[in-house]
Write an enzyme that holds these catalytic residues in place. Structure first.
Site, PDB file in Angstrom:
ATOM      1  N   HIS A 124     113.542  96.860  54.578  1.00 16.07           N
ATOM      2  CA  HIS A 124     114.876  97.178  54.055  1.00 16.07           C
ATOM      3  C   HIS A 124     115.028  98.700  53.865  1.00 16.07           C
ATOM      4  O   HIS A 124     116.110  99.251  54.081  1.00 16.07           O
ATOM      5  CB  HIS A 124     115.125  96.438  52.730  1.00 16.07           C
ATOM      6  CG  HIS A 124     115.363  94.952  52.893  1.00 16.07           C
ATOM      7  ND1 HIS A 124     114.363  94.014  52.735  1.00 16.07           N
ATOM      8  CD2 HIS A 124     116.479  94.246  53.203  1.00 16.07           C
ATOM      9  CE1 HIS A 124     114.858  92.797  52.934  1.00 16.07           C
ATOM     10  NE2 HIS A 124     116.134  92.901  53.223  1.00 16.07           N
TER      11      HIS A 124
ATOM     12  N   LYS B 156     116.220 100.541  56.914  1.00 15.77           N
ATOM     13  CA  LYS B 156     117.670 100.475  57.128  1.00 15.77           C
ATOM     14  C   LYS B 156     118.392 101.543  56.314  1.00 15.77           C
ATOM     15  O   LYS B 156     119.410 102.082  56.740  1.00 15.77           O
ATOM     16  CB  LYS B 156     118.193  99.085  56.727  1.00 15.77           C
ATOM     17  CG  LYS B 156     117.653  97.964  57.575  1.00 15.77           C
ATOM     18  CD  LYS B 156     118.235  98.045  58.971  1.00 15.77           C
ATOM     19  CE  LYS B 156     118.196  96.727  59.682  1.00 15.77           C
ATOM     20  NZ  LYS B 156     118.634  96.792  61.069  1.00 15.77           N
TER      21      LYS B 156
HETATM   22  P1  NAD Z   1     115.450  89.648  66.291  1.00 10.87           P
HETATM   23  O1  NAD Z   1     114.075  90.128  65.984  1.00 10.87           O
HETATM   24  O2  NAD Z   1     115.649  88.226  66.662  1.00 10.87           O
HETATM   25  O3  NAD Z   1     116.099  90.560  67.431  1.00 10.87           O
HETATM   26  C1  NAD Z   1     115.877  91.940  67.529  1.00 10.87           C
HETATM   27  C2  NAD Z   1     115.706  92.277  69.010  1.00 10.87           C
HETATM   28  O4  NAD Z   1     115.518  93.691  69.139  1.00 10.87           O
HETATM   29  C3  NAD Z   1     114.492  91.593  69.625  1.00 10.87           C
HETATM   30  O5  NAD Z   1     114.855  90.928  70.812  1.00 10.87           O
HETATM   31  C4  NAD Z   1     113.514  92.738  69.881  1.00 10.87           C
HETATM   32  O6  NAD Z   1     112.717  92.521  71.029  1.00 10.87           O
HETATM   33  C5  NAD Z   1     114.440  93.929  70.026  1.00 10.87           C
HETATM   34  N1  NAD Z   1     113.854  95.235  69.648  1.00 10.87           N
HETATM   35  C6  NAD Z   1     113.226  95.545  68.484  1.00 10.87           C
HETATM   36  N2  NAD Z   1     112.842  96.825  68.493  1.00 10.87           N
HETATM   37  C7  NAD Z   1     113.248  97.355  69.684  1.00 10.87           C
HETATM   38  C8  NAD Z   1     113.168  98.649  70.281  1.00 10.87           C
HETATM   39  N3  NAD Z   1     112.558  99.677  69.671  1.00 10.87           N
HETATM   40  N4  NAD Z   1     113.704  98.832  71.512  1.00 10.87           N
HETATM   41  C9  NAD Z   1     114.323  97.807  72.156  1.00 10.87           C
HETATM   42  N5  NAD Z   1     114.408  96.560  71.644  1.00 10.87           N
HETATM   43  C10 NAD Z   1     113.883  96.346  70.422  1.00 10.87           C
HETATM   44  O7  NAD Z   1     116.363  90.026  65.016  1.00 10.87           O
HETATM   45  P2  NAD Z   1     117.819  89.489  64.617  1.00 10.87           P
HETATM   46  O8  NAD Z   1     117.646  88.456  63.587  1.00 10.87           O
HETATM   47  O9  NAD Z   1     118.592  89.210  65.836  1.00 10.87           O
HETATM   48  O10 NAD Z   1     118.389  90.780  63.901  1.00 10.87           O
HETATM   49  C11 NAD Z   1     119.103  91.752  64.663  1.00 10.87           C
HETATM   50  C12 NAD Z   1     119.528  92.902  63.769  1.00 10.87           C
HETATM   51  O11 NAD Z   1     120.357  92.408  62.714  1.00 10.87           O
HETATM   52  C13 NAD Z   1     118.374  93.630  63.096  1.00 10.87           C
HETATM   53  O12 NAD Z   1     118.646  95.007  63.098  1.00 10.87           O
HETATM   54  C14 NAD Z   1     118.372  93.091  61.688  1.00 10.87           C
HETATM   55  O13 NAD Z   1     117.874  94.042  60.800  1.00 10.87           O
HETATM   56  C15 NAD Z   1     119.837  92.812  61.454  1.00 10.87           C
HETATM   57  N6  NAD Z   1     120.058  91.722  60.485  1.00 10.87           N
HETATM   58  C16 NAD Z   1     119.594  90.448  60.729  1.00 10.87           C
HETATM   59  C17 NAD Z   1     119.807  89.440  59.797  1.00 10.87           C
HETATM   60  C18 NAD Z   1     119.299  88.034  59.985  1.00 10.87           C
HETATM   61  O14 NAD Z   1     119.466  87.203  59.054  1.00 10.87           O
HETATM   62  N7  NAD Z   1     118.718  87.690  61.121  1.00 10.87           N
HETATM   63  C19 NAD Z   1     120.510  89.741  58.624  1.00 10.87           C
HETATM   64  C20 NAD Z   1     120.971  91.038  58.399  1.00 10.87           C
HETATM   65  C21 NAD Z   1     120.739  92.036  59.349  1.00 10.87           C
HETATM   66  N1  USQ Z   2     112.950  83.015  49.995  1.00 13.65           N
HETATM   67  C1  USQ Z   2     112.504  81.851  49.372  1.00 13.65           C
HETATM   68  N2  USQ Z   2     111.845  80.938  50.134  1.00 13.65           N
HETATM   69  C2  USQ Z   2     111.626  81.109  51.476  1.00 13.65           C
HETATM   70  C3  USQ Z   2     112.099  82.275  52.097  1.00 13.65           C
HETATM   71  C4  USQ Z   2     112.745  83.214  51.320  1.00 13.65           C
HETATM   72  O1  USQ Z   2     112.702  81.648  48.177  1.00 13.65           O
HETATM   73  O2  USQ Z   2     111.015  80.225  52.089  1.00 13.65           O
HETATM   74  C5  USQ Z   2     113.679  84.009  49.203  1.00 13.65           C
HETATM   75  C6  USQ Z   2     113.064  85.404  49.236  1.00 13.65           C
HETATM   76  O3  USQ Z   2     112.090  85.570  48.239  1.00 13.65           O
HETATM   77  C7  USQ Z   2     114.287  86.280  49.043  1.00 13.65           C
HETATM   78  C8  USQ Z   2     115.416  85.480  49.677  1.00 13.65           C
HETATM   79  O4  USQ Z   2     114.951  84.138  49.784  1.00 13.65           O
HETATM   80  O5  USQ Z   2     114.575  86.422  47.690  1.00 13.65           O
HETATM   81  C9  USQ Z   2     115.809  85.965  51.059  1.00 13.65           C
HETATM   82  O6  USQ Z   2     114.665  86.007  51.893  1.00 13.65           O
HETATM   83  P1  USQ Z   2     114.823  85.867  53.488  1.00 13.65           P
HETATM   84  O7  USQ Z   2     113.469  85.873  54.095  1.00 13.65           O
HETATM   85  O8  USQ Z   2     115.740  84.764  53.799  1.00 13.65           O
HETATM   86  O9  USQ Z   2     115.646  87.198  53.825  1.00 13.65           O
HETATM   87  P2  USQ Z   2     115.226  88.735  53.788  1.00 13.65           P
HETATM   88  O10 USQ Z   2     113.789  88.948  53.642  1.00 13.65           O
HETATM   89  O11 USQ Z   2     116.114  89.418  52.797  1.00 13.65           O
HETATM   90  O12 USQ Z   2     115.617  89.213  55.251  1.00 13.65           O
HETATM   91  C10 USQ Z   2     116.627  88.585  56.052  1.00 13.65           C
HETATM   92  C11 USQ Z   2     116.469  89.100  57.467  1.00 13.65           C
HETATM   93  C12 USQ Z   2     116.699  90.603  57.464  1.00 13.65           C
HETATM   94  C13 USQ Z   2     118.040  90.905  56.850  1.00 13.65           C
HETATM   95  C14 USQ Z   2     118.199  90.297  55.468  1.00 13.65           C
HETATM   96  C15 USQ Z   2     119.617  90.377  54.945  1.00 13.65           C
HETATM   97  O13 USQ Z   2     115.173  88.796  57.954  1.00 13.65           O
HETATM   98  O14 USQ Z   2     116.636  91.085  58.789  1.00 13.65           O
HETATM   99  O15 USQ Z   2     118.204  92.298  56.764  1.00 13.65           O
HETATM  100  O16 USQ Z   2     117.908  88.889  55.550  1.00 13.65           O
HETATM  101  S1  USQ Z   2     119.660  90.694  53.220  1.00 13.65           S
HETATM  102  O17 USQ Z   2     118.827  89.694  52.530  1.00 13.65           O
HETATM  103  O18 USQ Z   2     121.045  90.590  52.799  1.00 13.65           O
HETATM  104  O19 USQ Z   2     119.119  92.018  53.033  1.00 13.65           O
END
Ligand code: NAD
Ligand code: USQ
Length: 382
Positions: A182, A185
Site C-alpha cells: 500500500h 501506491k
Molecule cells: P494482477 O496481479 O491480477 O494483475 C497485474 C498485472 O500486471 C499482472 O498481469 C502482472 O503480470 C502485470 N505486471 C506487474 N508488474 C508489471 C511490470 N513491472 N511490467 C509489466 N507488467 C506487470 O492484479 P489486479 O488485481 O488485476 O490489480 C491491478 C491493479 O489494480 C493493481 O495496480 C492493483 O494495485 C490495483 N487494485 C486492485 C484491487 C483488487 O482488489 N484486485 C483493488 C484495488 C486496486
Molecule cells: N481479511 C480477512 N480474512 C481473509 C483475508 C483478508 O479477515 O481471509 C481482512 C484483512 O485482514 C484486511 C481486509 O480483510 O483487513 C482486506 O484484506 P484483502 O486481502 O481483501 O485486501 P487488501 O490486502 O487490502 O488488498 C486488496 C488488493 C489490493 C488493493 C486493496 C484495496 O489485493 O491490490 O489495493 O485490496 S484496499 O483494501 O481498499 O486498499
C-alpha cells in the site's frame, strides 16, 4: 480512442481491455507475465483455468473481429516502454501493472524491495514515457483506498481543506497505509502529482477498493476468455476468498475481530470506472483523484453474508476468527466520499445475495483445482 492497458493479463486488466475493445476503442496490452510467474513461486494458481494471453486475444479476434495488440515486457525496462509508446502513441494509458498483494510485499525484505522497485520504478518510467513521447496522453493509474489507512475522520477524494493557524489550503489527504504494497501506491501518487505539477501531465488516480467478482459479459463469451480468480492466502482477497472457502467446505477465515471495514466494488464497475475516466480526461497539469468503490462492509459482515447464501445452497459453513496475521485496527471508524465517479455516470452493481450465489456457482465448477495448503494465511506482518 487509442488506449494502452498495462497489466492487461491480470484480474482487473484483462476484463478492462476486453470491455474497452468492445466499446470501440483501439486497445493494446502491455504485461510482463510476472503474475503468472509468481503463481509458480508460491506453488499456487487461479481457481479458474486461464488461457495464455496469445490465445486469449486470438479468441477475442475470432469472436468479435477486434484486434488487441500485445507487448510482453516489463515497465521497469525503459527501452521496451519507449518502443511501445513510439509505436502506439496512446491517448490514454491505463496502468494496472503492479505487484498488488499486501501479504506478498510483507513476506521478507526481498519481497518488500521487489514490490516497491517494481511499482515505483515502473510508474516513474510511465511518467517519463508520457512526458517524452505522448505529452497529451491521459494517465489513468490504479491506486488504492488503502493509501488512506483508517483515519478517525471521513476520507475525502484525494484532498483535504485544512485551516491551520488562521490560514487555509487544499492539501493532499494524509496517508497512513498498512503494508509495503500500500505504501508503494502512496509513493506512486506523490510522483504522479509532482509530474502533473511540473510537466503539465494529465492524470487520474483511481483509489480503488477491494474488487470482487470473476466475470463480465465479455469474459463470459468463451472459456478461453475466462478471467483469473485468486483464493490463496497471499493474493486472494476478502469476499472472493470467503466464497471459495465455502465452496470447498473450509471455515471462513476472518482475521481477528473482523470489524476491519473497507470499500468494495464489483469487477463490472471496475471496467466501467476506467471507461468513465478515459471519456472525461483530467485537464493538462491536473492530478485528479477518484475514490473507486461502491459500498463499505466489515469483513465479518461479508463472511456472514457468504455463510447465509452458501447455506441456502446446501453448504455447511462456519466463520473462524483466526489470530490476525496483519497489524491493523480491527474496530474503527470508516466513512469515505465516493461521489466523483457517481457524478460522472457510474451506475453501481451492488452486492446482492444473487451476486454472491453467482460467484459461488462459478467457482464450484473448478473447486478441484484448489490447492488446500494455500488457503490459510502464511505471511505475518511482525
Ligand atoms: P494482477 O496481479 O491480477 O494483475 C497485474 C498485472 O500486471 C499482472 O498481469 C502482472 O503480470 C502485470 N505486471 C506487474 N508488474 C508489471 C511490470 N513491472 N511490467 C509489466 N507488467 C506487470 O492484479 P489486479 O488485481 O488485476 O490489480 C491491478 C491493479 O489494480 C493493481 O495496480 C492493483 O494495485 C490495483 N487494485 C486492485 C484491487 C483488487 O482488489 N484486485 C483493488 C484495488 C486496486
Ligand atoms: N481479511 C480477512 N480474512 C481473509 C483475508 C483478508 O479477515 O481471509 C481482512 C484483512 O485482514 C484486511 C481486509 O480483510 O483487513 C482486506 O484484506 P484483502 O486481502 O481483501 O485486501 P487488501 O490486502 O487490502 O488488498 C486488496 C488488493 C489490493 C488493493 C486493496 C484495496 O489485493 O491490490 O489495493 O485490496 S484496499 O483494501 O481498499 O486498499
Amino acid at each position: 480512442m487509442k488506449i494502452i492497458v498495462a497489466g492487461g493479463d491480470g484480474f482487473c486488466g484483462w476484463p478492462t481491455a476486453l470491455y474497452l475493445s468492445k466499446q470501440g476503442h483501439d486497445v493494446s496490452i502491455i504485461d510482463s507475465m510476472v503474475r503468472r510467474k509468481i503463481d509458480e513461486e508460491l506453488h499456487s494458481n487461479s481457481i479458474t483455468p486461464i488461457a495464455s494471453l496469445e490465445d486469449r486475444v486470438a479468441k477475442w479476434k475470432e469472436l468479435t473481429g477486434k484486434e488487441i495488440r500485445t507487448y510482453e515486457g516489463d515497465l521497469q525496462h525503459y527501452d521496451f516502454l519507449q518502443q511501445v509508446m513510439e509505436q502506439e502513441k496512446p491517448e490514454a494509458f491505463v496502468h494496472f501493472a503492479e505487484q498488488r498483494s499486501a501479504p506478498y510485499s510483507m513476506i521478507d525484505r526481498e519481497h518488500a524491495v521487489y514490490t516497491q522497485v517494481n511499482n515505483v520504478v515502473g510508474n516513474l518510467n510511465v511518467l517519463y514515457a508520457i512526458k517524452e513521447m505522448a505529452p497529451d496522453c491521459h494517465l489513468i493509474k490504479l491506486g488504492t483506498m488503502g493509501e488512506y489507512g483508517t483515519p478517525n475522520i471521513p476520507i475525502e477524494e484525494g484532498y483535504l481543506e485544512v485551516e491551520h493557524k488562521g490560514r487555509k489550503d487544499r492539501l493532499p489527504f494524509p496517508k497512513q497505509p498498512g503494508s509495503f504494497y500500500h505504501l508503494s501506491k502512496v509513493h506512486d501518487s506523490h510522483n504522479i502529482m509532482f509530474a502533473c505539477r511540473v510537466w503539465g501531465i494529465r492524470a487520474t488516480d483511481l483509489n480503488q477498493g477491494i474488487v470482487y467478482g470473476l466475470d463480465t459479459n465479455e469474459t463470459n463469451m468463451d472459456p478461453v476468455l475466462t478471467n483469473r480468480l485468486d483464493y490463496d492466502g497471499v493474493f486472494g482477497t476478502a469476499l472472493n476468498r470467503f466464497i471459495i472457502q465455502s465452496a470447498i467446505g473450509r471455515n471462513l477465515t476472518v482475521y481477528g475481530k473482523g470489524g476491519q471495514t473497507r470499500g468494495f466494488l464489483n469487477l463490472e464497475d471496475t471496467v466501467r470506472c476506467v471507461e468513465i475516466a478515459a471519456e472525461k480526461p483530467a485537464e493538462p497539469g491536473e492530478f485528479r483523484v477518484f475514490n473507486q468503490f461502491t459500498e463499505e462492509f466489515s469483513v465479518l459482515e461479508l463472511a456472514e453474508r457468504v455463510k447465509k447464501v452458501a447455506e441456502e445452497e446446501g453448504y455447511q459453513v462456519d466463520v473462524d476468527h483466526l489470530e490476525n496475521p496483519r497489524v491493523e485496527l480491527e474496530e474503527h471508524f470508516l466513512e469515505a466520499v465516493n461521489t466523483n465517479l457517481l457524478d460522472l455516470g457510474l451506475e453501481p452493481h451492488f452486492l446482492t445475495d444473487d451476486v454472491i450465489r453467482h460467484i459461488l456457482k462459478a467457482v464450484i465448477e473448478h473447486k478441484e483445482r484448489v490447492i488446500e495448503g494455500n488457503v490459510l494465511p502464511s505471511v505475518s506482518w511482525k
